[in-house]
Design a protein around this motif. Structure first.
Motif, PDB file in Angstrom:
ATOM      1  N   PHE A 254       0.802  -1.223   0.000  1.00 13.96           N
ATOM      2  CA  PHE A 254       0.000   0.000   0.000  1.00 13.96           C
ATOM      3  C   PHE A 254       0.838   1.279   0.000  1.00 13.96           C
ATOM      4  CE2 PHE A 254      -2.983  -3.300   0.858  1.00 13.96           C
ATOM      5  CZ  PHE A 254      -4.102  -2.879   0.163  1.00 13.96           C
ATOM      6  N   SER A 255       2.088   1.203   0.440  1.00 14.28           N
ATOM      7  CA  SER A 255       2.965   2.373   0.321  1.00 14.28           C
ATOM      8  C   SER A 255       3.257   2.649  -1.150  1.00 14.28           C
ATOM      9  CB  SER A 255       4.283   2.127   1.058  1.00 14.28           C
ATOM     10  OG  SER A 255       4.069   1.981   2.437  1.00 14.28           O
ATOM     11  N   LEU A 256       3.445   1.578  -1.918  1.00 16.45           N
ATOM     12  CA  LEU A 256       3.748   1.744  -3.346  1.00 16.45           C
ATOM     13  C   LEU A 256       2.577   2.356  -4.113  1.00 16.45           C
ATOM     14  CD1 LEU A 256       5.575  -1.617  -4.163  1.00 16.45           C
ATOM     15  CD2 LEU A 256       6.619   0.647  -4.027  1.00 16.45           C
ATOM     16  N   LYS A 257       1.366   2.142  -3.591  1.00 17.82           N
ATOM     17  CA  LYS A 257       0.169   2.689  -4.244  1.00 17.82           C
ATOM     18  C   LYS A 257      -0.034   4.168  -3.911  1.00 17.82           C
ATOM     19  CE  LYS A 257      -2.664  -1.571  -3.893  1.00 17.82           C
ATOM     20  NZ  LYS A 257      -2.939  -2.029  -5.262  1.00 17.82           N
ATOM     21  N   ASP A 258       0.751   4.669  -2.949  1.00 16.63           N
ATOM     22  CA  ASP A 258       0.523   6.027  -2.437  1.00 16.63           C
ATOM     23  C   ASP A 258       1.294   7.061  -3.263  1.00 16.63           C
ATOM     24  OD1 ASP A 258      -0.180   8.182  -0.919  1.00 16.63           O
ATOM     25  OD2 ASP A 258       0.347   7.273   1.012  1.00 16.63           O
ATOM     26  N   ASN A 259       0.802   7.304  -4.467  1.00 10.63           N
ATOM     27  CA  ASN A 259       1.493   8.213  -5.398  1.00 10.63           C
ATOM     28  C   ASN A 259       1.701   9.613  -4.836  1.00 10.63           C
ATOM     29  OD1 ASN A 259       1.749   6.358  -7.478  1.00 10.63           O
ATOM     30  ND2 ASN A 259      -0.370   6.718  -8.128  1.00 10.63           N
ATOM     31  N   LYS A 260       0.690  10.103  -4.144  1.00 13.34           N
ATOM     32  CA  LYS A 260       0.779  11.467  -3.605  1.00 13.34           C
ATOM     33  C   LYS A 260       1.949  11.587  -2.630  1.00 13.34           C
ATOM     34  CE  LYS A 260      -3.820  13.493  -3.762  1.00 13.34           C
ATOM     35  NZ  LYS A 260      -5.026  13.700  -2.956  1.00 13.34           N
ATOM     36  N   ILE A 262       4.567   9.658  -2.427  1.00  9.63           N
ATOM     37  CA  ILE A 262       5.834   9.472  -3.140  1.00  9.63           C
ATOM     38  C   ILE A 262       6.245  10.789  -3.803  1.00  9.63           C
ATOM     39  CG2 ILE A 262       6.913   8.269  -5.107  1.00  9.63           C
ATOM     40  CD1 ILE A 262       5.114   5.817  -4.347  1.00  9.63           C
ATOM     41  N   GLN A 263       5.284  11.425  -4.445  1.00  8.68           N
ATOM     42  CA  GLN A 263       5.540  12.695  -5.123  1.00  8.68           C
ATOM     43  C   GLN A 263       5.948  13.773  -4.132  1.00  8.68           C
ATOM     44  OE1 GLN A 263       5.682  12.032  -8.242  1.00  8.68           O
ATOM     45  NE2 GLN A 263       6.671  14.051  -8.249  1.00  8.68           N
ATOM     46  N   LYS A 264       5.192  13.831  -3.036  1.00  7.43           N
ATOM     47  CA  LYS A 264       5.446  14.849  -2.014  1.00  7.43           C
ATOM     48  C   LYS A 264       6.846  14.670  -1.405  1.00  7.43           C
ATOM     49  CE  LYS A 264       3.339  16.618   2.213  1.00  7.43           C
ATOM     50  NZ  LYS A 264       2.424  16.294   3.315  1.00  7.43           N
ATOM     51  N   THR A 265       7.201  13.429  -1.141  1.00  8.08           N
ATOM     52  CA  THR A 265       8.523  13.159  -0.578  1.00  8.08           C
ATOM     53  C   THR A 265       9.608  13.679  -1.517  1.00  8.08           C
ATOM     54  OG1 THR A 265       7.783  11.189   0.598  1.00  8.08           O
ATOM     55  CG2 THR A 265      10.125  11.335   0.131  1.00  8.08           C
ATOM     56  N   ARG A 266       9.466  13.355  -2.795  1.00  9.61           N
ATOM     57  CA  ARG A 266      10.493  13.780  -3.762  1.00  9.61           C
ATOM     58  C   ARG A 266      10.624  15.299  -3.783  1.00  9.61           C
ATOM     59  NH1 ARG A 266       8.847   9.250  -8.002  1.00  9.61           N
ATOM     60  NH2 ARG A 266      10.212   7.621  -7.180  1.00  9.61           N
ATOM     61  N   GLU A 267       9.487  15.981  -3.794  1.00 12.42           N
ATOM     62  CA  GLU A 267       9.517  17.447  -3.843  1.00 12.42           C
ATOM     63  C   GLU A 267      10.145  18.044  -2.590  1.00 12.42           C
ATOM     64  OE1 GLU A 267       5.502  18.792  -4.533  1.00 12.42           O
ATOM     65  OE2 GLU A 267       5.403  17.556  -6.364  1.00 12.42           O
ATOM     66  N   PHE A 268       9.681  17.561  -1.434  1.00 13.27           N
ATOM     67  CA  PHE A 268      10.178  18.110  -0.166  1.00 13.27           C
ATOM     68  C   PHE A 268      11.667  17.840   0.018  1.00 13.27           C
ATOM     69  CE2 PHE A 268       6.773  19.588   2.821  1.00 13.27           C
ATOM     70  CZ  PHE A 268       5.776  19.672   1.867  1.00 13.27           C
TER      71      PHE A 268
END
Lengths: 356, 356
Positions: A254-260, A262-268
């Motif tokens: 379910f972590s892999l399904k959490d696109n938001k 993942i995206q947020k982590t990369r940006e931050f």
């Protein structure tokens, strides 16, 4: 080399009578775990009464989907550490080349498998980049090569072209290459650097990945490796059953399904990495190295890592003294990239103690 | 020998279009997990964002308290399977004696460590008891001895005096003894049979225990071994870091504190064990062996295990066909002891299919 990892927060809190500690010694995603992953664990708690799926079917399928590869190219482990040791065990008593300083477990895994670790020294004059010539020369003497990319503790990312050349040369010399990409998810433009897709095709390459750092679930223990189907089968044959617990499997899926998330982590991470690196670069008395992952490696020009660590701990800040890493001394520290407020707090005291 | 463990419930449900399955092939405490242990996991879910304590300090202390031993005599593992493999690895390429039929992982662990498994056959004419003479003779040829007490799948308990004599003889012959007591918690008057206290003192004995069966948390993976401090240190030296996840540690600590649950399990198992064994004894066409743990080993006088299993699965009942165990054939099955209603359901169909 002794095994030295992150600090024991509880002990330190008690010792210094601190209310709060910011642990810059631990390279975990500062946003914490995915709430989707967390919720799945919470909802699936009843599963603890059943044996975990030894084959990790659903998680393998989810990972295959995530990386656009075949599930048969994947093996799951009780943290990536299980796989580091398993690969070393299967390779047997090989001589193994380990460009260092790097994560201590490669060396310990080789020793545990009665192998002989050999070292190429990463040099400051090369900006801690791989010296391709030295590595290629080193391949003549060994049966395996362990790399960490980006490398811990230096934060340095190795160019894909260099690695592909090394892997090619290694193949001719019948040398096996293991690349630990535990921090690759934090890299900007990850696809340009990761060798994960290549690992499904090349016959002498394993790529190891982890849920510990990016997905921030070190407590659950979850890692994986990607390789050719032949290599994966070989590992599975030697793997103990049920090493990956049910909840780790749930969190993974379910972590892999959490696109938001993942995206947020990369940006931050990108934003705070740039911010912290720029600010650190302005402090006299230290030299930060350009960070590719979620931590920054720093040379202390005159201060001493142990003294600095002792001063900072009294402020509730823990940093990593890198003197336990092979070829490093007490002139090097490593700090994780944290949320903005925490980074400011660190900068305040680094400025206070170092900018003199 | 191939690794064959319990059935995959989900697949079977789909295949036979069943609403409910009672899994008699899985030897887990039918009361399920401790609610105290479960609650601790639920309350501690946030811990997944931190590395687990590699030393398992609190759990070791709780176990030490529970067994009245010193924490330094304990090592924790990612399920007892990790410890079976770790001990085999540390013993190296030894010849190892394994009285069989028994749990398949001893043999596989010895093979994985490039050791040579050797076998003493447990015989029906001895009621599957250890043949002390044969075992003592076998010790001359080996460097290690693996025992399961009570033994899976036979359910037979070995007398403490016999085991102590074997361990003594083994010591003289420099043979290492590993006793897996994964089912010992279910034994009536456990203290009269367990060799756990002896393991802290004897220099050639490890006792392995598990949270999987009695405490019903196979999905979390938690086991431990008890030995002299010297032996434990040796194992720790070869153990990978962080193999026991944070939630397993929490569940362990609080399950051990759940006296009511422990007491209730013992009472219920005892009652249902007596009930089921007596009823099975009255069915013509089968011979159940006196059970010491939470499962019953059964000889089929004329039926065939595969056929019987196929008939029962259509009723939503899964049993263990024991033909995958070394020295057994399709005349043997194993059934777990379940709650009263489930046991009645099993008896109904065993009577129907066998009592002819």
């Amino acid at each position: 080399m002794k095994r030295v990892h992150g600090g024991n927060i509880r002990e330190i809190k008690e010792k210094y009578n601190l209310k709060k500690i910011i642990d810059f010694s631990s390279n975990i995603n500062f946003l914490g775990f995915s709430t989707k992953g967390f919720q799945a664990v919470k909802d699936g708690l009843n599963e603890i009464q059943f044996y975990p799926d030894s084959d990790c079917k659903y998680l393998k399928e989810e990972l295959a989907n995530y990386h656009h590869i075949d599930p048969r190219n994947i093996i799951l482990g009780n943290g990536s550490v299980e796989l580091i040791y398993l690969i070393s065990k299967v390779l047997g008593s090989s001589k193994t080349l380990i460009p260092s300083p790097t994560f201590i477990e490669y060396e310990l895994a080789v020793l545990a498998a009665k192998g002989k670790p050999q070292f190429v020294r990463l040099l400051e004059k090369d900006h801690f980049q791989l010296n391709k010539k030295e590595v290629l020369r080193g391949l003549d003497e060994v049966q395996a090569l362990f790399l960490n990319n980006p490398n811990n503790p230096t934060g340095i990312l190795y160019p894909k072209q260099d690695l592909l050349k090394i892997i090619q040369a290694a193949k001719k010399k019948k040398v096996f290459v293991i690349i630990d990409e535990a921090f690759m998810d934090f890299v900007e433009d990850e696809d340009r650097f990761s060798l994960l897709p290549q690992a499904t095709r090349l016959s002498n390459l394993f790529v190891i990945r982890s849920f510990t750092k990016f997905f921030a679930i070190p407590g659950l223990r979850l890692g994986y490796a990607v390789g050719s189907q032949r290599l994966i089968k070989m590992l599975v044959k030697f793997q103990e059953p049920w090493t990956v617990n049910s909840l780790a499997q749930k969190a993974g899926v379910f972590s892999l399904k959490d696109n938001k998330y993942i995206q947020k982590t990369r940006e931050f991470i990108k934003k705070e990495r740039n911010f912290l690196f720029n600010k650190l670069s302005k402090i006299k008395g230290i030299k930060p190295f350009p960070p590719a992952a979620n931590f920054i490696f720093i040379k202390l020009m005159s201060a001493n890592a142990e003294d600095l660590k002792a001063k900072l701990v009294k402020q509730g800040i823990i940093i990593r003294n890198c003197s336990s890493f092979r070829f490093l001394n007490n002139k090097y520290i490593r700090v994780a990239i944290k949320k903005h407020k925490d980074n400011l707090y660190l900068l305040k005291f680094l400025n206070k103690y170092l900018d003199q």
